[in-house]
Design a protein around this motif. Structure first.
Motif, short mmCIF file in Angstrom:
data_model
loop_
_atom_site.label_atom_id
_atom_site.label_comp_id
_atom_site.label_asym_id
_atom_site.label_seq_id
_atom_site.Cartn_x
_atom_site.Cartn_y
_atom_site.Cartn_z
N LYS A 230 28.45 93.87 -36.28
CA LYS A 230 29.54 92.95 -35.99
C LYS A 230 30.38 92.70 -37.25
CE LYS A 230 30.30 88.71 -33.33
NZ LYS A 230 29.67 87.54 -32.73
N ALA A 231 29.69 92.58 -38.38
CA ALA A 231 30.39 92.40 -39.66
C ALA A 231 31.27 93.62 -39.94
CB ALA A 231 29.38 92.19 -40.79
N LYS B 73 39.32 95.46 -39.32
CA LYS B 73 40.59 94.77 -39.05
C LYS B 73 41.29 94.30 -40.33
CE LYS B 73 38.52 92.94 -34.81
NZ LYS B 73 38.04 91.70 -34.16
N GLU C 19 32.54 95.71 -37.78
CA GLU C 19 33.67 95.75 -36.85
C GLU C 19 34.81 94.86 -37.35
OE1 GLU C 19 32.04 94.61 -33.10
OE2 GLU C 19 30.85 96.45 -32.90
N THR C 20 34.46 93.70 -37.88
CA THR C 20 35.47 92.80 -38.46
C THR C 20 36.14 93.44 -39.66
OG1 THR C 20 34.15 90.89 -37.75
CG2 THR C 20 35.83 90.48 -39.43
N ASN D 113 28.93 86.95 -40.49
CA ASN D 113 27.99 87.84 -39.79
C ASN D 113 27.00 88.48 -40.74
OD1 ASN D 113 28.71 87.86 -36.87
ND2 ASN D 113 30.71 88.36 -37.68
N ASN E 74 40.78 84.91 -43.53
CA ASN E 74 39.97 84.51 -42.37
C ASN E 74 39.05 85.64 -41.91
OD1 ASN E 74 41.03 81.94 -42.31
ND2 ASN E 74 42.65 82.46 -40.86
N LEU E 75 39.55 86.87 -41.96
CA LEU E 75 38.73 88.02 -41.55
C LEU E 75 37.57 88.25 -42.51
CD1 LEU E 75 41.49 90.52 -40.36
CD2 LEU E 75 39.67 89.56 -38.94
N GLU F 3 45.45 85.83 -42.84
CA GLU F 3 44.69 86.67 -41.90
C GLU F 3 43.56 87.40 -42.61
OE1 GLU F 3 45.31 90.20 -38.55
OE2 GLU F 3 46.90 89.79 -40.01
N ASP G 37 34.90 85.84 -41.69
CA ASP G 37 34.10 86.27 -40.52
C ASP G 37 33.15 87.40 -40.88
OD1 ASP G 37 35.38 84.40 -38.99
OD2 ASP G 37 36.81 85.80 -38.10
N PHE G 38 33.61 88.31 -41.72
CA PHE G 38 32.73 89.39 -42.21
C PHE G 38 31.53 88.79 -42.92
CE2 PHE G 38 31.50 92.03 -45.89
CZ PHE G 38 31.10 93.20 -45.25
#
Length: 324
Positions: free
Chosen positions: A294-295, A301, A297-298, A200, A192-193, A189, A196-197
């Motif tokens: 957006k980065a 998490k 916000e990821t 973006n 993967n996060l 997890e 995504d960071f």
């Protein structure tokens, strides 16, 4: 953890020890040349930072960071040939300093060398790194082909452009960070996060690069300012200018993007004026801001401490304020 500058210094020390002194010289000298030209070293630094974010010693991530940097520079050597670019980081491009055939062959060798750095890891880690790297390398090629295709199309959409820069630029930033996570053996997890960071952040980075290509200071930027305009590239700036333009502005912009004058200075200035007058420049800066948010916000998490989140956030903020 170290500061960003310290990670850069440690990577450069490692890079210095990777010089290739063997025959044939005309294959390996261009490789050393492009790798020593400088640059931001953003991708390898992100690999080192991410490894330590997830509690691994950054030294373990140096070979993977080197693989990322070698691959990135391989793609630049070939991109410069395709774009007929005279400058890279303020110096002659490889194909200008040597020739096109040398640029192609040395670039090919760099791709192989990049893979060899993963051989320094144990089989379990090697497999994960190589799988991610192969996927990323293919996506970068797909992004480059989209970029080429767009030059002869008049119907490119914003969504298509964003997909192109995701593949051409952002996926390598994302992969660089995920490699650090893989080496640290953090959770799936988290890995993967952080991908995504990075994705973006990479999108924001490329939009900033597009902006600097048009509006950057030639002394700082290190590349030919206005290169995208000369090549008639359908950047976010161009697409937003088409979207926002009045009929006469649209006709003028389409006309400017259909010519290849001997002296490009007037074309560059006229296009930049339209980018500003239509509000395309402001829209581009807003998109940079949105992808950066957006980065972030990821980032919230990811299962790491607040001080480590702050380090990554500061890196992202500095990246968006760059002038080179």
């Amino acid at each position: 953890m170290l500061s960003t500058i310290q990670y850069q210094e440690q990577f450069l020390l490692y890079l210095e020890n990777q010089k290739i002194d063997k025959e044939p010289k005309n294959l390996y000298q261009p490789i050393d040349y492009i790798l020593q030209l400088g640059g931001k070293r953003m991708r390898p630094v992100l690999t080192l930072i991410t490894a330590e974010i997830f509690d691994a010693y950054y030294v373990k991530a140096l070979p993977a960071a080197m693989a990322v940097e070698v691959f990135h520079n391989f793609s630049l050597v070939h991109d410069d040939i395709m774009d007929d670019a005279p400058l890279r980081r303020g110096n002659a491009t490889v194909h200008e300093k040597w020739n096109i055939n040398t640029g192609i062959l040395s670039g090919d060798a760099m791709l192989i060398l990049a893979y060899q750095y993963f051989e320094k890891y144990q089989p379990k880690i090697f497999r994960k790194l190589a799988k991610l790297f192969s996927k990323t390398a293919l996506e970068v090629c797909e992004g480059q082909q989209y970029d080429v295709d767009f030059e002869t199309r008049d119907d490119v959409t914003i969504a298509e452009y964003l997909k192109m820069i995701e593949y051409k630029t952002a996926v390598l930033v994302a992969a660089a960070m995920k490699m650090g996570a893989i080496i640290a053996e953090t959770s799936k997890e988290n890995a993967n996060l952080i991908y995504d960071f990075g994705l973006n952040l990479g999108l924001a980075f490329q939009l900033q690069d597009d902006y600097l290509d048009a509006f950057g200071n030639p002394e700082n930027f290190g590349k030919q300012v206005g290169g995208d305009i000369i090549e008639n590239k359908k950047t976010y700036l161009y697409l937003k200018a088409i979207e926002f333009s009045k009929p006469e502005e649209r006709i003028q912009l389409l006309d400017l993007f259909s010519i290849q004058p001997e002296d490009n200075s007037e074309k560059i200035n006229a296009v930049k004026e339209i980018f500003n007058s239509t509000g395309a420049s402001d829209a581009n800066q807003k998109a940079i801001h949105d992808f950066t948010l957006k980065a972030f916000e990821t980032l919230e998490k990811i299962n790491i401490s607040e001080d480590k989140k702050a380090i990554l956030k500061a890196f992202g903020e500095n990246l968006m304020e760059r002038k080179v």
